[in-house]
Design a protein around this motif. Structure first.
Motif, PDB file in Angstrom:
ATOM      1  N   GLU A 115       0.820  -1.216   0.000  1.00 58.62           N
ATOM      2  CA  GLU A 115       0.000   0.000   0.000  1.00 58.62           C
ATOM      3  C   GLU A 115       0.851   1.262   0.000  1.00 58.62           C
ATOM      4  O   GLU A 115       1.947   1.270   0.555  1.00 58.62           O
ATOM      5  CB  GLU A 115      -0.915  -0.010   1.221  1.00 58.62           C
ATOM      6  N   SER A 116       0.290   2.313  -0.598  1.00 58.00           N
ATOM      7  CA  SER A 116       1.027   3.579  -0.676  1.00 58.00           C
ATOM      8  C   SER A 116       0.376   4.675   0.146  1.00 58.00           C
ATOM      9  O   SER A 116      -0.849   4.720   0.270  1.00 58.00           O
ATOM     10  CB  SER A 116       1.086   4.062  -2.131  1.00 58.00           C
ATOM     11  N   THR A 117       1.209   5.547   0.692  1.00 64.42           N
ATOM     12  CA  THR A 117       0.722   6.812   1.250  1.00 64.42           C
ATOM     13  C   THR A 117       1.128   7.884   0.247  1.00 64.42           C
ATOM     14  O   THR A 117       1.648   7.556  -0.821  1.00 64.42           O
ATOM     15  CB  THR A 117       1.387   7.124   2.607  1.00 64.42           C
ATOM     16  N   GLU A 118       0.957   9.157   0.616  1.00 64.86           N
ATOM     17  CA  GLU A 118       1.360  10.222  -0.303  1.00 64.86           C
ATOM     18  C   GLU A 118       2.867  10.262  -0.494  1.00 64.86           C
ATOM     19  O   GLU A 118       3.374  10.706  -1.511  1.00 64.86           O
ATOM     20  CB  GLU A 118       0.898  11.565   0.262  1.00 64.86           C
ATOM     21  N   THR A 119       3.605   9.787   0.516  1.00 71.42           N
ATOM     22  CA  THR A 119       5.054   9.960   0.477  1.00 71.42           C
ATOM     23  C   THR A 119       5.852   8.668   0.283  1.00 71.42           C
ATOM     24  O   THR A 119       7.033   8.718  -0.052  1.00 71.42           O
ATOM     25  CB  THR A 119       5.529  10.606   1.802  1.00 71.42           C
ATOM     26  N   ALA A 120       5.222   7.501   0.512  1.00 71.39           N
ATOM     27  CA  ALA A 120       5.995   6.262   0.425  1.00 71.39           C
ATOM     28  C   ALA A 120       5.088   5.069   0.120  1.00 71.39           C
ATOM     29  O   ALA A 120       3.868   5.148   0.254  1.00 71.39           O
ATOM     30  CB  ALA A 120       6.740   6.024   1.740  1.00 71.39           C
ATOM     31  N   THR A 180       9.968   7.129  -3.890  1.00 70.86           N
ATOM     32  CA  THR A 180      10.276   7.202  -5.321  1.00 70.86           C
ATOM     33  C   THR A 180      11.258   8.338  -5.584  1.00 70.86           C
ATOM     34  O   THR A 180      11.082   9.449  -5.071  1.00 70.86           O
ATOM     35  CB  THR A 180       8.975   7.432  -6.130  1.00 70.86           C
ATOM     36  N   ASN A 181      12.267   8.036  -6.381  1.00 67.25           N
ATOM     37  CA  ASN A 181      13.278   9.043  -6.695  1.00 67.25           C
ATOM     38  C   ASN A 181      12.621  10.253  -7.358  1.00 67.25           C
ATOM     39  O   ASN A 181      12.027  10.128  -8.427  1.00 67.25           O
ATOM     40  CB  ASN A 181      14.320   8.419  -7.639  1.00 67.25           C
ATOM     41  N   PRO A 182      12.732  11.434  -6.717  1.00 69.71           N
ATOM     42  CA  PRO A 182      12.057  12.604  -7.283  1.00 69.71           C
ATOM     43  C   PRO A 182      12.837  13.233  -8.443  1.00 69.71           C
ATOM     44  O   PRO A 182      12.310  14.100  -9.136  1.00 69.71           O
ATOM     45  CB  PRO A 182      12.015  13.573  -6.093  1.00 69.71           C
ATOM     46  N   GLY A 183      14.061  12.809  -8.654  1.00 73.39           N
ATOM     47  CA  GLY A 183      14.876  13.436  -9.697  1.00 73.39           C
ATOM     48  C   GLY A 183      15.371  12.430 -10.716  1.00 73.39           C
ATOM     49  O   GLY A 183      14.745  11.396 -10.956  1.00 73.39           O
ATOM     50  N   VAL A 184      16.511  12.748 -11.287  1.00 68.98           N
ATOM     51  CA  VAL A 184      17.122  11.890 -12.308  1.00 68.98           C
ATOM     52  C   VAL A 184      18.238  11.088 -11.665  1.00 68.98           C
ATOM     53  O   VAL A 184      18.905  11.573 -10.747  1.00 68.98           O
ATOM     54  CB  VAL A 184      17.696  12.778 -13.438  1.00 68.98           C
ATOM     55  N   ARG A 185      18.436   9.859 -12.138  1.00 66.85           N
ATOM     56  CA  ARG A 185      19.554   9.044 -11.657  1.00 66.85           C
ATOM     57  C   ARG A 185      20.384   8.620 -12.867  1.00 66.85           C
ATOM     58  O   ARG A 185      19.850   8.129 -13.853  1.00 66.85           O
ATOM     59  CB  ARG A 185      19.004   7.828 -10.923  1.00 66.85           C
ATOM     60  N   PHE A 186      21.682   8.875 -12.762  1.00 66.10           N
ATOM     61  CA  PHE A 186      22.589   8.409 -13.806  1.00 66.10           C
ATOM     62  C   PHE A 186      23.288   7.160 -13.297  1.00 66.10           C
ATOM     63  O   PHE A 186      23.823   7.154 -12.181  1.00 66.10           O
ATOM     64  CB  PHE A 186      23.630   9.481 -14.139  1.00 66.10           C
TER      65      PHE A 186
END
Ligand code: G1P
Length: 287
Positions: free
Chosen positions: A177-182, A247-253
């Motif tokens: 299950e998900s909340t708004e943040t995780a 969830t990663n909010p940005g970019v991952r290289f």
């Protein structure tokens, strides 16, 4: 509880980047003009981390030197009045006692590397950062993870959707299950095939872990590729302790691969005020 310590496992051999990594650690490979490990350290400091633990191995002393004073270099720069460069070097230097180095004597896996830091962790939650996952912009993901940990006490893993063809490169979670943040993690498996993967949510190299993980890792048997996997240690916490994914909010290289390192270099160079115009012209000319 506040997260004050970060562990940087940097003992890997970096065989994918040979011959570049024959005599230098892969974490010292530069993206533009900054080594990978420095991006990770800056990310941790930006997120409020105070104490740094590097799990190193033979041939990794360049990392210790990088964060130390360099008397000869600094004396030369001073004699040439290169103040700006001196200031930049000053900023990289860590405060006395801020960093500790412990050796992983054999390449027994990421879980084993983290376990090697147990005496320095004590009884507090801690972050783990894998420097070859370069996050951009740097601090956001770790800050969100720390906030989530402080609110819930959960172990926190950073995830993002990965190409289903590449699930065998990642730890893959079964989301609950998900909340708004995780999202609750109800299962986690290291490098499953596409057919066996429970989802396409791959683990990116950032973790906030409760200290109980150390005892779990002590009894974790070798798994994928014969190594003691951090993923397997975390899996034993499921059902007993809360494990959540942010969830990663940005970019991952993915700077563990040549193409990822090149992508990171170009992307960051194109954002740098001092060189972006020249780099854009260069890319256009070569493309
Ligand atoms: C490690 C972890 C894996 C994770 C990955 C992220 O694998 O074992 O679960 O998804 O980092 O980069 P490695 O890339 O070291 O093989």
């Amino acid at each position: 509880m506040a997260v004050k310590t970060a562990v940087f496992p940097v003992a890997g051999l970096g065989t994918r980047f040979l011959p570049a990594t024959k005599a230098i650690p892969k974490e010292m490979l530069p993206v533009v003009d900054t080594p990978l490990i420095q991006y990770a350290v800056e990310e941790a400091l930006e997120a409020g981390i105070e104490n740094l633990v590097f799990v190193t191995g033979r041939g990794k002393t360049a990392i210790e030197d990088h964060f130390d004073v360099s008397y000869e270099l600094e004396a030369t720069l001073r004699s040439r009045a290169e103040t700006e460069t001196l200031e930049m070097l000053n900023e990289i230097r860590l405060r006395p006692g801020q960093a500790a180095y412990v050796r992983q004597m054999e390449p027994l896996g990421l879980g084993h590397a983290v376990w090697c830091a147990r005496h320095l962790i004590g009884d507090e939650p801690f972050a783990v950062l894998l420097a070859d996952d370069l996050l951009h912009p740097t601090g956001d993901a770790l800050k969100a993870m720390i906030t989530e940990h402080e609110a819930t006490g959960a172990n926190i893993i950073l995830v993002q959707e990965v190409d289903p063809v590449h699930t065998d490169r990642y730890g893959i979670i079964t989301p609950g299950e998900s909340t708004e943040t995780a999202t609750e993690v109800v299962g986690i498996v290291e490098k499953p095939s596409t057919a066996e993967a429970p989802s396409n949510l791959g683990v990116i190299g950032r973790y906030i872990l409760n200290p109980s993980i150390m005892d779990r890792l002590a009894s974790t048997r070798p798994g994928s590729i014969g190594e003691i996997q951090l993923t397997d240690g975390i899996a034993t916490a499921l059902g007993t302790e809360l494990v959540s994914a942010v969830t990663n909010p940005g970019v991952r290289f993915d700077c563990g691969t040549t193409i990822g390192l090149i992508e990171a270099t170009l992307s960051i160079a194109l954002e740098r005020d001092d060189i972006s115009t020249d780099v854009r012209a260069l890319v256009k000319r070569l493309g």
